[in-house]
Motif scaffolding. Sequence first.
Motif, PDB file in Angstrom:
ATOM      1  N   ILE A 122      -2.016  19.641  44.110  1.00 35.16           N
ATOM      2  CA  ILE A 122      -3.421  19.813  43.681  1.00 35.16           C
ATOM      3  C   ILE A 122      -3.578  21.030  42.774  1.00 35.16           C
ATOM      4  O   ILE A 122      -4.694  21.496  42.531  1.00 35.16           O
ATOM      5  CB  ILE A 122      -4.365  19.928  44.897  1.00 35.16           C
ATOM      6  CG1 ILE A 122      -4.039  21.173  45.738  1.00 35.16           C
ATOM      7  CG2 ILE A 122      -4.313  18.670  45.749  1.00 35.16           C
ATOM      8  CD1 ILE A 122      -5.131  21.515  46.756  1.00 35.16           C
ATOM      9  N   GLY A 123      -2.438  21.559  42.299  1.00 29.70           N
ATOM     10  CA  GLY A 123      -2.497  22.649  41.332  1.00 29.70           C
ATOM     11  C   GLY A 123      -2.643  24.028  41.928  1.00 29.70           C
ATOM     12  O   GLY A 123      -3.066  24.962  41.233  1.00 29.70           O
ATOM     13  N   ARG A 124      -2.277  24.193  43.211  1.00 29.86           N
ATOM     14  CA  ARG A 124      -2.358  25.509  43.858  1.00 29.86           C
ATOM     15  C   ARG A 124      -0.954  25.934  44.269  1.00 29.86           C
ATOM     16  O   ARG A 124      -0.298  25.260  45.041  1.00 29.86           O
ATOM     17  CB  ARG A 124      -3.295  25.464  45.065  1.00 29.86           C
ATOM     18  CG  ARG A 124      -4.759  25.269  44.670  1.00 29.86           C
ATOM     19  CD  ARG A 124      -5.686  25.229  45.881  1.00 29.86           C
ATOM     20  NE  ARG A 124      -7.076  25.162  45.454  1.00 29.86           N
ATOM     21  CZ  ARG A 124      -7.853  26.223  45.256  1.00 29.86           C
ATOM     22  NH1 ARG A 124      -7.374  27.436  45.457  1.00 29.86           N
ATOM     23  NH2 ARG A 124      -9.098  26.072  44.859  1.00 29.86           N
ATOM     24  N   SER A 125      -0.532  27.067  43.759  1.00 30.81           N
ATOM     25  CA  SER A 125       0.833  27.545  44.007  1.00 30.81           C
ATOM     26  C   SER A 125       1.020  27.917  45.479  1.00 30.81           C
ATOM     27  O   SER A 125       0.184  28.605  46.070  1.00 30.81           O
ATOM     28  CB  SER A 125       1.120  28.757  43.134  1.00 30.81           C
ATOM     29  OG  SER A 125       2.392  29.286  43.417  1.00 30.81           O
ATOM     30  N   TYR A 126       2.132  27.453  46.057  1.00 33.68           N
ATOM     31  CA  TYR A 126       2.440  27.692  47.475  1.00 33.68           C
ATOM     32  C   TYR A 126       3.963  27.793  47.564  1.00 33.68           C
ATOM     33  O   TYR A 126       4.673  26.832  47.293  1.00 33.68           O
ATOM     34  CB  TYR A 126       1.895  26.522  48.297  1.00 33.68           C
ATOM     35  CG  TYR A 126       1.941  26.656  49.810  1.00 33.68           C
ATOM     36  CD1 TYR A 126       3.137  26.835  50.512  1.00 33.68           C
ATOM     37  CD2 TYR A 126       0.783  26.559  50.549  1.00 33.68           C
ATOM     38  CE1 TYR A 126       3.166  26.921  51.895  1.00 33.68           C
ATOM     39  CE2 TYR A 126       0.778  26.640  51.947  1.00 33.68           C
ATOM     40  CZ  TYR A 126       1.984  26.830  52.608  1.00 33.68           C
ATOM     41  OH  TYR A 126       2.002  26.899  53.980  1.00 33.68           O
ATOM     42  N   GLN A 127       4.442  28.951  47.942  1.00 28.84           N
ATOM     43  CA  GLN A 127       5.887  29.152  48.022  1.00 28.84           C
ATOM     44  C   GLN A 127       6.277  29.495  49.460  1.00 28.84           C
ATOM     45  O   GLN A 127       5.528  30.177  50.183  1.00 28.84           O
ATOM     46  CB  GLN A 127       6.331  30.280  47.100  1.00 28.84           C
ATOM     47  CG  GLN A 127       6.146  29.962  45.616  1.00 28.84           C
ATOM     48  CD  GLN A 127       6.641  31.084  44.735  1.00 28.84           C
ATOM     49  OE1 GLN A 127       6.719  32.235  45.157  1.00 28.84           O
ATOM     50  NE2 GLN A 127       6.994  30.750  43.497  1.00 28.84           N
ATOM     51  N   VAL A 128       7.441  29.008  49.860  1.00 25.28           N
ATOM     52  CA  VAL A 128       7.995  29.327  51.175  1.00 25.28           C
ATOM     53  C   VAL A 128       9.292  30.091  50.939  1.00 25.28           C
ATOM     54  O   VAL A 128      10.197  29.621  50.231  1.00 25.28           O
ATOM     55  CB  VAL A 128       8.263  28.060  52.003  1.00 25.28           C
ATOM     56  CG1 VAL A 128       8.787  28.455  53.391  1.00 25.28           C
ATOM     57  CG2 VAL A 128       6.997  27.222  52.132  1.00 25.28           C
TER      58      VAL A 128
END
Length: 520
Positions: A511-517
């Motif tokens: 959805i265009g939201r950056s999320y890093q693990v």
Amino acid sequence: MASNPADPITNSANLVAAVDLGSNSFRMLVAQAINTPSGTQLRPIDTLRESVRLAAGLTENKLLGNDAYQRGLIAIRRFGERIRGFDPANVRAVATNTLRVAKNAQQFVADAEEALGFPIEVIAGVEEARLIYIGAAHEVPAVQGNRLVIDIGGGSTEFIIGKGYEPKLMESLYIGCVSHSLSFFPKGNIDTHAFKEAELAARREIQVISGAYLKSGWNQVIGSSGTARALADLIANNNFNGLGDGLTMGRVNGASGLITREGLKNLKKHLLKYEHVNQVELIGLKDDRRSVWPGGLAIMLAAFDELGIEEMEVTDAALRSGVLYDLLGRSQHHDMRYVTVEQFMQRYTVDREQADRVSKLATEFLQQLPKPESESRADNVALLQWAANLHEIGLSISHNGYHKHSAYIAGNADMPGFSKNDQARLAALLIGHTGKLGKLANNHSFEDWRMLFCLRLAQVLCRGRNDTNFPKVKVSEHDGSYLVSLSKEWAAKHPLTEFSLLKEAAEWDRIGRSYQVSFK
């Protein structure tokens, strides 16, 4: 040293204010909170009232017409000047039936909030009934057993039976003095047939609830709001009770007037002498009530007939008083919303241990994130915890798509203490706590992304439904981008959780939201 029995709060910053955006009138009450050994009392120090006639401005398409829209904003700007500088925690503004049904209510509320300078809650009918009862119960003398409170507003009428300060039965019916007058006395015309139809229509609505109310019973009947006050004054000023002018002009058993069955019948008989409301001659009939009191009279007569009422005491205390007492209760940790969440957890047999796990973890994550200046962290923590406590209520209906059922319940059930906006935010968190995020990405009014991030992450980590081997998880956020950091060694021993976290990151990226693990 002797203690002071009453300690008034004199600092203007600690004054409290309630704003009631009703369907007929907008009102504001400013009061001092006085602490006594028996509890907190309110000392009114200022009141404002504007006859806005919002309900009369509704079009056939349920839109607020421009004239009513502007009348409302003008009144609210004046209110805003009076409470400018107040502590936001000491102000509560609520809106009732017309803004529950108007299709452009959201835009009006946004404009009104800017004019007032404080948030405005559109409250459900049952929540309105609860607050009305609280206000009335604090202002009239105690009575043994139950009391019945009836509040005829502009667009709805609330019926409440309670004991002491606690409401037990609460109903809000879509009959009000403005809507009823517009429906049965268009353009102010009056005749016997129309009045009979108005009474019968109101009786049909009240019949739906009368059985349960009569079964409960009561020892006292209280009328609150402007309609009851206006009818009591007309009856008293024109001696329609047949009891002499002096009785009802003063206080009767601590209430501000009296309405009797005989008085209502005499008022009706007098009204039907005329063909138009502008012709009616009555001592004390105010111009801003002239066009709407016939509808209020018909509803009151219907209530007396259906519920077998012979007389009613009248109090000036109403919704705005209840709003202030409820506001004080929240500041003293008696927030009704916590009670409601607890009742929902019982009703839907929530797994409390799991709810507690998710709640604690989600709250821990939110506290790690930076706090924007505009955020009320305490309010958001409370909302996040309520969402965690209720996220599985839909399991009582079906496991498949349970989050949809959870959201539907939270968005549509009667939830005492919660405003419509509270419920909408809660429902959005519940619908989004698992599954695809696209449903919220297209919702331009949804702003609780940070809380949703915390709730979803907690739900992923608590999937095993046990308290063992929780990793130390650090979270951060910058310009809408999220980073989750945890032990690489722990992740290697928990491949399902590792996979779920990577899948979660991909869903946010979608959805265009950056999320890093980050596994370190």
